[in-house]
Design a protein around this motif. Structure first.
Motif, PDB file in Angstrom:
ATOM      1  N   ARG A 147     -31.566  83.681 -24.905  1.00 30.20           N
ATOM      2  CA  ARG A 147     -30.461  83.059 -24.183  1.00 30.20           C
ATOM      3  C   ARG A 147     -30.890  82.612 -22.787  1.00 30.20           C
ATOM      4  N   LEU A 148     -31.728  83.434 -22.143  1.00 29.48           N
ATOM      5  CA  LEU A 148     -32.211  83.082 -20.812  1.00 29.48           C
ATOM      6  C   LEU A 148     -33.079  81.822 -20.866  1.00 29.48           C
ATOM      7  N   ASN A 149     -33.950  81.764 -21.864  1.00 24.15           N
ATOM      8  CA  ASN A 149     -34.780  80.566 -22.033  1.00 24.15           C
ATOM      9  C   ASN A 149     -33.910  79.346 -22.313  1.00 24.15           C
ATOM     10  N   ASN A 150     -32.845  79.569 -23.075  1.00 24.22           N
ATOM     11  CA  ASN A 150     -31.954  78.452 -23.389  1.00 24.22           C
ATOM     12  C   ASN A 150     -31.242  77.943 -22.137  1.00 24.22           C
ATOM     13  N   VAL A 151     -30.894  78.871 -21.226  1.00 24.53           N
ATOM     14  CA  VAL A 151     -30.298  78.441 -19.952  1.00 24.53           C
ATOM     15  C   VAL A 151     -31.289  77.577 -19.174  1.00 24.53           C
ATOM     16  N   ASP A 152     -32.551  77.978 -19.168  1.00 20.98           N
ATOM     17  CA  ASP A 152     -33.569  77.189 -18.462  1.00 20.98           C
ATOM     18  C   ASP A 152     -33.721  75.809 -19.083  1.00 20.98           C
ATOM     19  N   VAL A 153     -33.742  75.749 -20.409  1.00 12.95           N
ATOM     20  CA  VAL A 153     -33.865  74.456 -21.090  1.00 12.95           C
ATOM     21  C   VAL A 153     -32.641  73.586 -20.816  1.00 12.95           C
TER      22      VAL A 153
ATOM     23  N   LEU B 265     -21.932  66.129 -20.859  1.00 12.61           N
ATOM     24  CA  LEU B 265     -22.360  66.896 -22.036  1.00 12.61           C
ATOM     25  C   LEU B 265     -23.433  67.909 -21.654  1.00 12.61           C
ATOM     26  N   SER B 266     -24.363  67.510 -20.827  1.00 10.40           N
ATOM     27  CA  SER B 266     -25.420  68.424 -20.389  1.00 10.40           C
ATOM     28  C   SER B 266     -24.849  69.550 -19.538  1.00 10.40           C
ATOM     29  N   GLN B 267     -23.867  69.201 -18.694  1.00  8.75           N
ATOM     30  CA  GLN B 267     -23.229  70.235 -17.872  1.00  8.75           C
ATOM     31  C   GLN B 267     -22.479  71.243 -18.744  1.00  8.75           C
ATOM     32  N   ALA B 268     -21.796  70.756 -19.758  1.00  8.43           N
ATOM     33  CA  ALA B 268     -21.082  71.649 -20.667  1.00  8.43           C
ATOM     34  C   ALA B 268     -22.052  72.553 -21.420  1.00  8.43           C
ATOM     35  N   GLN B 269     -23.182  71.967 -21.826  1.00  9.42           N
ATOM     36  CA  GLN B 269     -24.185  72.773 -22.535  1.00  9.42           C
ATOM     37  C   GLN B 269     -24.733  73.878 -21.644  1.00  9.42           C
ATOM     38  N   LEU B 270     -24.976  73.584 -20.385  1.00  8.74           N
ATOM     39  CA  LEU B 270     -25.490  74.594 -19.463  1.00  8.74           C
ATOM     40  C   LEU B 270     -24.463  75.696 -19.253  1.00  8.74           C
ATOM     41  N   ALA B 271     -23.199  75.297 -19.060  1.00  5.65           N
ATOM     42  CA  ALA B 271     -22.156  76.300 -18.860  1.00  5.65           C
ATOM     43  C   ALA B 271     -22.014  77.195 -20.088  1.00  5.65           C
TER      44      ALA B 271
ATOM     45  N   SER C  30     -30.874  64.439 -17.531  1.00  2.00           N
ATOM     46  CA  SER C  30     -29.724  63.542 -17.709  1.00  2.00           C
ATOM     47  C   SER C  30     -29.278  62.950 -16.374  1.00  2.00           C
ATOM     48  N   GLN C  31     -29.306  63.787 -15.345  1.00  2.00           N
ATOM     49  CA  GLN C  31     -28.902  63.306 -14.026  1.00  2.00           C
ATOM     50  C   GLN C  31     -29.871  62.235 -13.524  1.00  2.00           C
TER      51      GLN C  31
ATOM     52  N   ALA D  11     -30.701  73.724 -18.212  1.00  2.00           N
ATOM     53  CA  ALA D  11     -30.783  73.263 -16.828  1.00  2.00           C
ATOM     54  C   ALA D  11     -31.765  72.108 -16.700  1.00  2.00           C
ATOM     55  N   GLU D  12     -32.858  72.201 -17.422  1.00  2.00           N
ATOM     56  CA  GLU D  12     -33.838  71.119 -17.411  1.00  2.00           C
ATOM     57  C   GLU D  12     -33.256  69.845 -18.013  1.00  2.00           C
ATOM     58  N   GLU D  13     -32.513  69.992 -19.117  1.00  2.00           N
ATOM     59  CA  GLU D  13     -31.889  68.826 -19.733  1.00  2.00           C
ATOM     60  C   GLU D  13     -30.841  68.209 -18.817  1.00  2.00           C
TER      61      GLU D  13
END
Length: 472
Positions: A162-168, A192-198, A176-177, A170-172
């Motif tokens: 899950r931690l690695n997924n948060v990093d990915v 969409l990227s912001q929702a995924q990070l949250a 996107s930005q 955030a990178e995405e």
């Protein structure tokens, strides 16, 4: 049993207590593999201590049953005041003697049709049954320790994923930005990227909460907090086929062995109740001195008698006792059949669960490989404009799901393996070769089986044992 044996038991109990203290919470001792979890669970289990005490109580029942075959000697002191009024030939006399009596009484059973011997043998079978119950409890304690370790390991790996997924994520979001800033994507892609990070951050918080819960269970099961885990444990030795596993369970499982001893114990109780229908012969004697306070008179008295008793009518109690014993015996026989069926089914279920977990792990590993390739490719294609942000996020989610499934499958395979060992009756400290002081149930039994008198050397050994157990 000699005092040397008693001292051996005291030493063993003291060593066990010392090992248990080394696992007390607050000490800087860290378990990092499943063997340490086994050791901690074995040394700190209150459930094991409870059932060891129940076994010692069953040991004492043998001594109590044996005492029925021995003479009973009592010292009696009595102070009495009597009132007598006699009318003989119109002559009335009254006496108010005050007496003091002291003496010894003895009673020895000579014959009861074998009822007392059968009672002792039944108590011995109950001891053997209780020993097997203790082994079954030991299996439950050890499996709980193993399960606690595996659950901590699962949640630790889940948190890391899950931690690695948060990093990915955030990178995405940054990608996107950046692409939005140059006009390659719309604000929707950024959202969409912001929702995924949250979502990733929320899942990470849940995973950390689950890890805290798993660690609390570990403390309860093992007796201390887990340190850094050493990773997946190696699998125990397992049978090559289901029939072999079932055969091993039928021969070794303590629940079956306990039920078998219960049946034999109740068979003996039926025979004992039938023997109670017959005659019994006992030797009774007393000797003492009676003194009268009113004068200096004293009487030295004694008697010996051989008493024969044959029950003729007891209100139906004796016959009902026989029938009750027979019904209880029949119940224990039915229970044995049920236990044998349950154990066979448990082995079959555990074997199937292990096979399924192994197949699931193989499939999950392949899924992770394929999902990883797909995610890398889709993300690369997205930088070239051939894929959308949603495609990247979906591929990321697929990879995450595959990784979590692989971890869960690997943990489930290890859990199923130890469940299979337990189902066969082989998950014990001795068979696992744990570095613990193995509890020997025969040591205490050997001290009490001959019902030592309170003034004997064996009784003093027992006093030291009880002191070591903190029961004094």
């Amino acid at each position: 049993m000699s005092s040397m044996a008693g001292g051996k038991l005291v030493k063993a109990l003291a060593l066990t207590a010392g090992v248990a203290l080394s696992f007390a919470p607050g000490r800087a001792v860290w378990a990092d593999n499943i063997t340490d979890a086994f050791i901690g669970a074995y040394n700190t289990s209150g459930l094991l201590e409870q059932n060891r005490a129940l076994l010692r109580a069953a040991d004492e029942d043998v001594a109590i049953a044996l005492s029925a075959l021995r003479p009973i000697i009592n010292w009696t002191v009595a102070i009495s005041s009597n009132y007598n009024r006699r009318n003989i030939s119109d002559v009335v006399t009254r006496t108010d003697p005050n007496n003091f009596f002291t003496g010894l009484t003895l009673s020895q059973l000579l014959y009861d049709g074998g009822a007392a011997v059968l009672g002792k043998q039944s108590a011995q079978e109950t001891v053997l049954s209780t020993r097997q119950t203790l082994v079954d409890i030991e299996q439950q304690v050890l499996f709980r320790g193993a399960n606690a370790y595996l659950e901590v390991l699962l949640q630790e790996e889940t948190v890391q994923i899950r931690l690695n997924n948060v990093d990915v994520s955030a990178e995405e979001l940054r990608a996107s930005q950046d692409r939005f800033d140059v006009g390659e994507v719309t604000r929707t892609d950024v959202a969409l990227s912001q929702a995924q990070l949250a979502s990733s951050q929320a899942d990470l918080a849940v995973a950390r909460g689950n890890l805290d819960t798993a660690r609390a269970e570990y403390v309860n099961a093992v007796g201390k907090s887990p340190g850094r885990t050493a990773g997946q444990p190696s699998l125990p030795n397992l049978p090559s086929s289901e029939p072999q596993a079932v055969s091993l369970a039928q021969r070794n499982h303590p629940a079956i062995l306990s039920a078998q001893h219960q049946v034999r114990a109740f068979d003996l109780i039926v025979a004992q109740q039938r023997a109670n229908l017959g005659p019994n012969v006992s030797l009774n004697a007393f000797a003492g001195i009676t003194e009268t306070y009113d004068n200096d008179d004293n009487i030295e008295d004694g008697s010996v008698s051989l008493d024969f008793n044959q029950p003729i009518y007891a209100g139906g109690r004796l016959a009902a006792s026989v029938r009750r014993a027979m019904a209880t015996r029949d119940s224990s026989r039915a229970n044995l059949l049920n236990v044998q069926k349950d154990i066979a089914q448990g082995v079959t279920d555990a074997y199937a669960r292990f096979q399924a977990a192994s197949a699931s792990l193989r499939a999950s590993s392949e899924r992770v490989r394929a999902s990883n390739v797909a995610f890398d490719g889709i993300r690369e294609e997205a930088t070239l404009g051939a894929r959308t942000t949603l495609d990247v996020l979906n591929a990321q989610q697929d990879l995450l799901d595959a990784q979590l499934a692989e971890v869960a499958s690997r943990i489930e395979r290890s859990r199923a393996a130890y469940q299979l060992v337990q189902a066969q009756g082989l998950l014990t400290a001795e068979r696992l070769g744990l570095a613990v002081q193995i509890y020997d149930p025969t040591l205490y039994y050997n001290l009490v089986k001959k019902a030592p008198a309170q003034v004997s050397r064996q009784s003093k050994d027992l006093d030291r044992v009880l002191k070591a157990l903190r029961r004094d």
